[in-house]
Write a protein that holds these residues in place. Structure first.
Motif, PDB file in Angstrom:
ATOM      1  N   SER A  38      18.820 -19.355  34.083  1.00  0.00           N
ATOM      2  CA  SER A  38      18.180 -18.044  34.281  1.00  0.00           C
ATOM      3  C   SER A  38      17.138 -17.782  33.202  1.00  0.00           C
ATOM      4  N   LEU A  39      16.405 -18.829  32.838  1.00  0.00           N
ATOM      5  CA  LEU A  39      15.364 -18.724  31.813  1.00  0.00           C
ATOM      6  C   LEU A  39      14.302 -17.739  32.270  1.00  0.00           C
ATOM      7  N   THR A  40      13.904 -16.835  31.381  1.00  0.00           N
ATOM      8  CA  THR A  40      12.917 -15.816  31.747  1.00  0.00           C
ATOM      9  C   THR A  40      11.484 -16.288  31.548  1.00  0.00           C
ATOM     10  N   GLY A  41      11.305 -17.371  30.800  1.00  0.00           N
ATOM     11  CA  GLY A  41       9.967 -17.872  30.510  1.00  0.00           C
ATOM     12  C   GLY A  41       9.690 -19.190  31.201  1.00  0.00           C
ATOM     13  N   GLU A  42       9.121 -20.119  30.441  1.00  0.00           N
ATOM     14  CA  GLU A  42       8.684 -21.372  31.032  1.00  0.00           C
ATOM     15  C   GLU A  42       8.920 -22.554  30.098  1.00  0.00           C
TER      16      GLU A  42
ATOM     17  N   ASN B 162       3.291 -25.617  22.395  1.00  0.00           N
ATOM     18  CA  ASN B 162       3.339 -24.216  21.951  1.00  0.00           C
ATOM     19  C   ASN B 162       3.748 -23.286  23.076  1.00  0.00           C
ATOM     20  N   ARG B 163       4.274 -22.144  22.664  1.00  0.00           N
ATOM     21  CA  ARG B 163       4.545 -21.068  23.619  1.00  0.00           C
ATOM     22  C   ARG B 163       3.245 -20.345  23.915  1.00  0.00           C
ATOM     23  N   ARG B 164       3.260 -19.542  24.969  1.00  0.00           N
ATOM     24  CA  ARG B 164       2.121 -18.652  25.210  1.00  0.00           C
ATOM     25  C   ARG B 164       2.027 -17.684  24.032  1.00  0.00           C
ATOM     26  N   LEU B 165       0.833 -17.297  23.707  1.00  0.00           N
ATOM     27  CA  LEU B 165       0.602 -16.372  22.602  1.00  0.00           C
ATOM     28  C   LEU B 165       1.363 -15.072  22.840  1.00  0.00           C
ATOM     29  N   ASN B 166       2.125 -14.656  21.852  1.00  0.00           N
ATOM     30  CA  ASN B 166       2.898 -13.413  21.882  1.00  0.00           C
ATOM     31  C   ASN B 166       3.960 -13.357  22.984  1.00  0.00           C
ATOM     32  N   SER B 167       4.453 -14.501  23.400  1.00  0.00           N
ATOM     33  CA  SER B 167       5.493 -14.518  24.429  1.00  0.00           C
ATOM     34  C   SER B 167       6.741 -13.811  23.915  1.00  0.00           C
ATOM     35  N   GLU B 168       7.295 -12.966  24.739  1.00  0.00           N
ATOM     36  CA  GLU B 168       8.552 -12.292  24.422  1.00  0.00           C
ATOM     37  C   GLU B 168       9.629 -12.696  25.410  1.00  0.00           C
ATOM     38  N   LYS B 169       9.428 -13.854  26.034  1.00  0.00           N
ATOM     39  CA  LYS B 169      10.376 -14.367  27.014  1.00  0.00           C
ATOM     40  C   LYS B 169      11.163 -15.518  26.401  1.00  0.00           C
TER      41      LYS B 169
ATOM     42  N   ILE C  58      11.082 -22.774  26.595  1.00  0.00           N
ATOM     43  CA  ILE C  58      11.445 -24.086  26.080  1.00  0.00           C
ATOM     44  C   ILE C  58      10.144 -24.789  25.737  1.00  0.00           C
ATOM     45  N   VAL C  59      10.060 -25.311  24.522  1.00  0.00           N
ATOM     46  CA  VAL C  59       8.848 -25.984  24.068  1.00  0.00           C
ATOM     47  C   VAL C  59       9.206 -27.399  23.634  1.00  0.00           C
ATOM     48  N   ILE C  60       8.446 -28.362  24.144  1.00  0.00           N
ATOM     49  CA  ILE C  60       8.634 -29.772  23.797  1.00  0.00           C
ATOM     50  C   ILE C  60       7.453 -30.195  22.937  1.00  0.00           C
ATOM     51  N   ASN C  61       7.755 -30.789  21.786  1.00  0.00           N
ATOM     52  CA  ASN C  61       6.680 -31.330  20.961  1.00  0.00           C
ATOM     53  C   ASN C  61       7.110 -32.649  20.340  1.00  0.00           C
ATOM     54  N   THR C  62       6.135 -33.359  19.833  1.00  0.00           N
ATOM     55  CA  THR C  62       6.381 -34.699  19.323  1.00  0.00           C
ATOM     56  C   THR C  62       6.589 -34.694  17.816  1.00  0.00           C
ATOM     57  N   ILE C  63       7.477 -35.554  17.374  1.00  0.00           N
ATOM     58  CA  ILE C  63       7.664 -35.778  15.941  1.00  0.00           C
ATOM     59  C   ILE C  63       6.919 -37.052  15.565  1.00  0.00           C
ATOM     60  N   VAL C  64       7.267 -38.167  16.232  1.00  0.00           N
ATOM     61  CA  VAL C  64       6.607 -39.446  15.962  1.00  0.00           C
ATOM     62  C   VAL C  64       6.869 -40.385  17.133  1.00  0.00           C
ATOM     63  N   THR C  65       5.885 -41.231  17.445  1.00  0.00           N
ATOM     64  CA  THR C  65       6.078 -42.278  18.446  1.00  0.00           C
ATOM     65  C   THR C  65       5.493 -43.575  17.917  1.00  0.00           C
ATOM     66  N   SER C  66       6.056 -44.675  18.363  1.00  0.00           N
ATOM     67  CA  SER C  66       5.551 -45.983  17.962  1.00  0.00           C
ATOM     68  C   SER C  66       4.664 -46.536  19.071  1.00  0.00           C
TER      69      SER C  66
ATOM     70  N   GLY D 166      10.126 -43.002  20.477  1.00  0.00           N
ATOM     71  CA  GLY D 166       9.581 -41.735  20.037  1.00  0.00           C
ATOM     72  C   GLY D 166      10.680 -40.716  19.819  1.00  0.00           C
ATOM     73  N   TYR D 167      10.400 -39.777  18.949  1.00  0.00           N
ATOM     74  CA  TYR D 167      11.317 -38.672  18.698  1.00  0.00           C
ATOM     75  C   TYR D 167      10.587 -37.378  19.006  1.00  0.00           C
ATOM     76  N   PHE D 168      11.269 -36.524  19.765  1.00  0.00           N
ATOM     77  CA  PHE D 168      10.668 -35.292  20.233  1.00  0.00           C
ATOM     78  C   PHE D 168      11.595 -34.126  19.972  1.00  0.00           C
ATOM     79  N   ASN D 169      11.005 -32.969  19.717  1.00  0.00           N
ATOM     80  CA  ASN D 169      11.769 -31.730  19.598  1.00  0.00           C
ATOM     81  C   ASN D 169      11.810 -31.052  20.956  1.00  0.00           C
ATOM     82  N   VAL D 170      12.959 -30.512  21.302  1.00  0.00           N
ATOM     83  CA  VAL D 170      13.087 -29.617  22.448  1.00  0.00           C
ATOM     84  C   VAL D 170      13.639 -28.321  21.860  1.00  0.00           C
ATOM     85  N   ASN D 171      12.788 -27.300  21.850  1.00  0.00           N
ATOM     86  CA  ASN D 171      13.122 -26.041  21.190  1.00  0.00           C
ATOM     87  C   ASN D 171      13.284 -24.911  22.194  1.00  0.00           C
ATOM     88  N   THR D 172      14.364 -24.153  22.040  1.00  0.00           N
ATOM     89  CA  THR D 172      14.651 -22.996  22.887  1.00  0.00           C
ATOM     90  C   THR D 172      14.329 -21.733  22.107  1.00  0.00           C
ATOM     91  N   HIS D 173      13.324 -21.012  22.579  1.00  0.00           N
ATOM     92  CA  HIS D 173      12.927 -19.749  21.951  1.00  0.00           C
ATOM     93  C   HIS D 173      13.525 -18.608  22.765  1.00  0.00           C
TER      94      HIS D 173
END
Length: 148
Positions: free
Chosen positions: A30-34, A39-46, A49-57, A64-71
């Motif tokens: 039931s995620l309210t955002g996307e 990056n998240r949308r600017l000023n998101s208040e929802k 989930i944001v996926i970003n990279t740490i490092v890849t070979s 590769g290592y990636f972050n999956v962050n829940t805001h």
């Protein structure tokens, strides 16, 4: 000279995003955002989930290592125990855990057509300015197939 079939960090992030979308994480939590890359949308208040990279070979076995962050928006009007505190918000740990648990189940030992995902950390709650996010690391493996 052969043609290399190297995957970029952006392609790997898209693979992870596609896995989350195929598992219908937005509906199931039931995620309210996307789900977004980098990056998240600017000023998101929802809830996002944001996926970003740490490092890849760029080796034969691309790792590769990636972050999956829940805001998740903070809980408002929470007592802090400090009478001089100017911020009356607290991280919504319960909601972060609900979404994060689903995400971890989806990516842990996922086997795709040409890549695998492995959960590399059980998550941590991280301050992000006046807000917080719940993040964990994912290991991405891809076997590069050079064409002759």
């Amino acid at each position: 000279m052969g043609t290399k079939t190297l995957k970029t960090a952006v392609q790997a992030m898209n693979d992870i995003k596609n896995v989350l979308e195929m598992a219908d994480v937005i509906t199931n939590t039931s995620l309210t955002g996307e789900i977004r890359l980098m990056n998240r949308r600017l000023n998101s208040e929802k809830e996002d989930i944001v996926i970003n990279t740490i490092v890849t070979s760029a080796e034969q076995v691309t790792e590769g290592y990636f972050n999956v962050n829940t805001h998740v928006p903070n809980l408002k009007n929470q007592p802090s125990g400090n009478p001089t505190a100017t911020d009356s918000t607290q991280p919504n740990i319960v909601r972060m855990q609900e979404i994060g648990s689903t995400l971890m189940e989806v990516v842990d030992d996922y086997r795709g057509l040409d890549f695998t995902l492995h959960l590399d950390s059980g998550g941590e709650i991280v301050p992000d300015g006046k807000n917080w996010f719940y993040g964990f690391k994912v290991k991405y493996l891809y076997l590069r197939r050079d064409k002759n």
